[in-house]
Scaffold this motif. Structure first.
Motif, short mmCIF file in Angstrom:
data_model
loop_
_atom_site.label_atom_id
_atom_site.label_comp_id
_atom_site.label_asym_id
_atom_site.label_seq_id
_atom_site.Cartn_x
_atom_site.Cartn_y
_atom_site.Cartn_z
N THR A 459 0.83 -1.21 0.00
CA THR A 459 0.00 0.00 0.00
C THR A 459 0.86 1.26 0.00
N LYS A 460 1.92 1.27 0.83
CA LYS A 460 2.80 2.44 0.90
C LYS A 460 3.52 2.67 -0.43
N VAL A 461 3.92 1.58 -1.09
CA VAL A 461 4.60 1.71 -2.37
C VAL A 461 3.65 2.28 -3.42
N LYS A 462 2.42 1.84 -3.42
CA LYS A 462 1.43 2.37 -4.38
C LYS A 462 1.21 3.86 -4.13
N GLU A 463 1.15 4.26 -2.87
CA GLU A 463 0.97 5.68 -2.55
C GLU A 463 2.19 6.49 -3.00
N THR A 464 3.39 5.92 -2.80
CA THR A 464 4.61 6.62 -3.23
C THR A 464 4.69 6.71 -4.74
N SER A 465 4.19 5.70 -5.44
CA SER A 465 4.14 5.75 -6.90
C SER A 465 3.32 6.95 -7.36
N ALA A 466 2.17 7.14 -6.74
CA ALA A 466 1.32 8.28 -7.12
C ALA A 466 2.02 9.61 -6.82
N LYS A 467 2.73 9.68 -5.69
CA LYS A 467 3.45 10.91 -5.35
C LYS A 467 4.58 11.18 -6.33
N SER A 468 5.27 10.12 -6.76
CA SER A 468 6.37 10.29 -7.72
C SER A 468 5.85 10.85 -9.03
N ARG A 469 4.75 10.33 -9.50
CA ARG A 469 4.18 10.78 -10.76
C ARG A 469 3.64 12.21 -10.65
N SER A 470 3.05 12.52 -9.50
CA SER A 470 2.54 13.88 -9.30
C SER A 470 3.67 14.90 -9.22
N ALA A 471 4.82 14.47 -8.68
CA ALA A 471 5.93 15.40 -8.49
C ALA A 471 6.45 15.96 -9.79
N VAL A 472 6.46 15.14 -10.85
CA VAL A 472 7.01 15.59 -12.13
C VAL A 472 5.96 16.20 -13.05
N ALA A 473 4.69 16.12 -12.65
CA ALA A 473 3.63 16.75 -13.43
C ALA A 473 3.59 18.24 -13.14
N GLU A 474 3.00 19.01 -14.04
CA GLU A 474 2.92 20.46 -13.84
C GLU A 474 2.26 20.77 -12.51
N GLY A 475 2.90 21.61 -11.72
CA GLY A 475 2.41 21.94 -10.39
C GLY A 475 3.02 21.09 -9.29
N GLY A 476 3.75 20.03 -9.67
CA GLY A 476 4.36 19.15 -8.68
C GLY A 476 5.67 19.70 -8.14
N SER A 477 6.17 19.07 -7.08
CA SER A 477 7.36 19.58 -6.40
C SER A 477 8.60 19.54 -7.28
N SER A 478 8.82 18.44 -7.99
CA SER A 478 10.00 18.35 -8.86
C SER A 478 9.86 19.27 -10.07
N TYR A 479 8.65 19.40 -10.59
CA TYR A 479 8.40 20.31 -11.70
C TYR A 479 8.77 21.74 -11.31
N ALA A 480 8.38 22.13 -10.08
CA ALA A 480 8.69 23.47 -9.61
C ALA A 480 10.19 23.64 -9.40
N SER A 481 10.87 22.60 -8.91
CA SER A 481 12.32 22.67 -8.72
C SER A 481 13.04 22.90 -10.04
N VAL A 482 12.61 22.18 -11.07
CA VAL A 482 13.24 22.33 -12.38
C VAL A 482 13.00 23.75 -12.92
N SER A 483 11.81 24.27 -12.70
CA SER A 483 11.52 25.64 -13.14
C SER A 483 12.45 26.64 -12.46
N SER A 484 12.64 26.50 -11.16
CA SER A 484 13.53 27.40 -10.43
C SER A 484 14.97 27.25 -10.90
N LEU A 485 15.36 26.02 -11.16
CA LEU A 485 16.72 25.75 -11.63
C LEU A 485 16.98 26.41 -12.98
N ILE A 486 16.01 26.30 -13.88
CA ILE A 486 16.16 26.90 -15.21
C ILE A 486 16.30 28.41 -15.10
#
Length: 494
Positions: A459-486
C-alpha cells in the motif's frame, strides 16, 4: 589543437550554427562519469531541461570508460550535442586500484575539457555558457569551470540521504576529528542528519572502507560545498526528512529535488518472454534482477534457486554469469544456465518460472504480472520500482546500495529485507575482506514471501508511486524545482 579533435565529431560544429539561428540564449556543459548508469541519468536530465525550456541548449562531454574502444551509442537529440573527449592512455590508471578511475583517469580529462570549452567560447556568435553540470565523481571539473568563471552545478544521481552522508563524512573528519576509515570498519552506528534512524557502520558506502576512498570523498565534499547548487535525483515527498536536513545546513549549496529522472523508454522484452508474462496473473510474478554488474558465484545461485522453489511463487530471474578474473566487472550470459542451477530445477519450475539472461528492467517492472522485485537497490532501480508501484526486496551488493536499502527498509518502510549487509566485492575480486557468506535459501524464501504478501508495504509503495508521478507533473514539487533551476541558469547569462 582542439579543433582537430572536434573534427572527429562534426555535428558539434553543425550544432553551433543551429544555436545561432534558434532561440537558445544559454548553454550548459554536462560532464557525466563514464559509468553507464550515471551517463544515462545525465542524458535524461539534459533532455528534461531542454524539453522544458527552448532557451537552453546542452553539450554533453563524453568520457569513455578505460579500455573502451568507443563511447556510448547515442541518438541525436534536438539542442543536445555530444562531444567525445580524446581517449586517455590506459597507463594513466597506474598504479591500479579500485579508485584509480576517480583519482587518476577522470582528472586526466580536465585538459581536454578546458580545450573544448575554450573552443566553444571562441566560436563566432557563441552562446553564453550558463554552467557546468558535473557528476558526483567529477569534482575535479570544478577547477576547470572556475578557470572560465563559470558556475558549477552537481547532478547527484543517488538520493538525498546518500548526499547528506557524503557531506557528513566531511563533517566527521574536519569538524569532529574522527577517523572515518576506522569508523567504517567498526561495529557501531552513528547519527547522520539525513537518515531518520542511526546508520550502522556496516552499511556505509564502500568508498569510505579504504583510506584512499575516504580521501576522495573528503576532497570532493569540500569542493561541492563551494558550488552554485545541487540537483538530486529524488522526490521531495519521498525523502522529506533528508531534504529538510540538507536545507537546514547552510554550509551546503541549495539542493533541488528534480526526480525521478528515469529512462522509461528502454528496450522491450523478447517475444517469448513477453508471451510468458502475458500469460501470468496480475501481480503474481517476483522479478529478480541485480543491475548491470550483478552476478553471483555458483553456490549462491543454487541458494537463490532453492529459495525460489521453496517459496512457490512465480518468478522471472535475470541470471548473469560472473566475469572472468582480470576482466572488467561486467557479467556475461550463460549458454546453458542449468550448469549452475540445482539438478532438475528448470524442469521442476517449468510451469511457474522463467530463467533469462539480461533483462529490460523497465519493461519488467511496467508489466502487470510483476508483483515484487528482488533488487540490488541501485538508486535508479529503487526509483523505477517506486514509479511502477512494485514492492522491493532489498539485496544490496556494493557502492552506496547498502545505505539505499537501509533507507528504504528501515527509515521509510517501502521495502522488505533479504540481506542488508551483503557485500559482493566486484571491483576488487582478489580482496575478500568485505565478503560475506552466502545468503541462505531460507532467507531468500522469507524475503520473497514478505515482498509478495506484505499488504502494508504494498500500500505504501502504491501511494509513493502516485506521489512520484505527481511530483514531475505540472504543479508538482520536482516540476517546480526544475523551473527554479532553469531560471537560475538564465540569470547566469543575463
Amino acid at each position: 589543437m582542439i579543433s582537430a579533435n572536434l573534427q572527429e565529431i562534426p555535428y558539434v560544429i553543425d550544432k553551433q550554427n543551429q544555436r545561432n539561428m534558434g532561440s537558445t540564449i544559454a548553454e550548459l556543459i554536462f560532464i557525466p562519469s563514464p559509468d553507464i548508469g550515471h551517463f544515462v541519468s545525465a542524458v535524461e536530465m539534459a533532455k528534461l531541461l531542454v524539453n522544458r525550456d527552448q532557451r537552453l541548449s546542452i553539450t554533453i562531454l563524453v568520457i569513455r570508460h578505460p579500455g573502451a574502444s568507443a563511447g556510448p551509442v547515442v541518438t541525436p537529440i534536438d539542442r543536445i550535442s555530444f562531444v567525445q573527449l580524446p581517449q586517455e592512455s590506459p597507463s594513466v590508471m597506474e598504479p591500479k586500484s579500485p579508485f584509480a578511475i576517480f583519482t587518476k583517469f577522470i582528472p586526466s580529462h580536465c585538459k581536454h575539457v578546458t580545450n573544448v570549452v575554450a573552443d566553444m567560447i571562441n566560436q563566432p556568435r557563441s552562446v553564453p555558457i550558463a554552467g557546468f553540470v558535473i557528476d558526483m565523481f567529477c569534482a575535479c571539473m570544478i577547477d576547470v569551470a572556475n578557470e572560465f568563471n563559470i558556475p558549477t552545478y552537481l547532478f547527484f544521481t543517488s538520493g538525498a540521504a546518500a548526499l547528506g552522508f557524503k557531506f557528513h563524512v566531511q563533517t566527521l573528519s574536519d569538524d569532529m576529528n574522527k577517523d572515518v576509515f576506522e569508523l567504517s570498519t567498526s561495529d557501531t552506528e552513528i547519527s547522520v542528519p539525513t537518515y531518520v534512524n542511526p546508520l550502522p557502520t556496516k552499511h556505509f558506502w564502500n568508498l569510505v572502507r579504504s583510506r584512499e576512498g575516504v580521501e576522495f570523498v573528503l576532497s570532493s565534499a569540500r569542493k561541492f560545498r563551494g558550488i552554485k547548487a545541487i540537483m538530486v535525483n529524488t522526490v521531495f515527498e519521498l525523502e522529506t526528512y533528508a531534504m529538510e536536513a540538507l536545507s537546514a545546513d547552510k554550509t551546503i549549496p541549495r539542493v533541488y529535488p528534480v526526480g525521478p529522472v528515469l529512462n522509461l523508454n528502454g528496450k522491450p522484452f523478447e517475444d517469448d518472454i513477453l508471451r510468458w508474462l502475458d500469460n501470468q496473473p496480475p501481480s503474481s510474478v517476483v522479478f529478480l534482477c541485480f543491475g548491470s554488474m550483478g552476478s553471483f558465484v555458483e553456490s549462491q545461485v543454487k541458494e537463490i534457486a532453492r529459495g525460489l522453489e521453496q517459496s512457490g511463487y512465480r518468478f522471472l530471474w535475470s541470471l548473469r554469469r560472473p566475469p572472468p578474473d582480470k576482466k572488467p566487472p561486467v557479467p556475461g550470459e550463460y549458454e546453458d544456465p542449468s550448469v549452475v542451477l540445482p539438478e532438475g530445477f528448470l524442469e521442476r519450475t517449468r510451469e511457474i518460472g522463467k530463467v533469462i539472461g539480461w533483462a529490460p528492467q523497465v519493461a519488467a517492472l511496467a508489466h502487470d504480472a510483476v508483483g515484487g522485485f528482488v533488487s540490488h537497490c541501485g538508486w535508479n532501480s529503487v526509483l523505477e520500482s517506486l514509479w511502477f508501484g512494485v514492492p522491493l526486496a532489498a539485496w544490496p551488493m556494493y557502492a552506496e546500495q547498502q545505505m539505499n536499502a537501509f533507507e528504504m527498509v528501515v527509515d521509510l518502510g517501502l521495502a522488505v529485507e533479504i540481506k542488508l549487509d551483503y557485500k559482493n566485492n566486484i571491483f576488487n575480486r582478489k580482496d575478500t575482506t568485505n565478503a560475506t557468506s552466502n545468503v541462505t535459501a531460507k532467507e531468500i524464501e522469507n524475503g520473497i514471501r514478505r515482498v509478495m504478501e506484505d499488504k502494508e508495504v504494498r500500500t505504501k509503495v502504491k501511494e509513493t508511486s502516485a506521489k512520484s508521478r505527481s511530483a514531475v507533473a505540472e504543479g508538482g514539487s520536482s516540476y517546480a524545482s526544475v523551473s527554479s533551476l532553469i531560471e537560475d541558469f538564465i540569470k547566469n547569462v543575463n
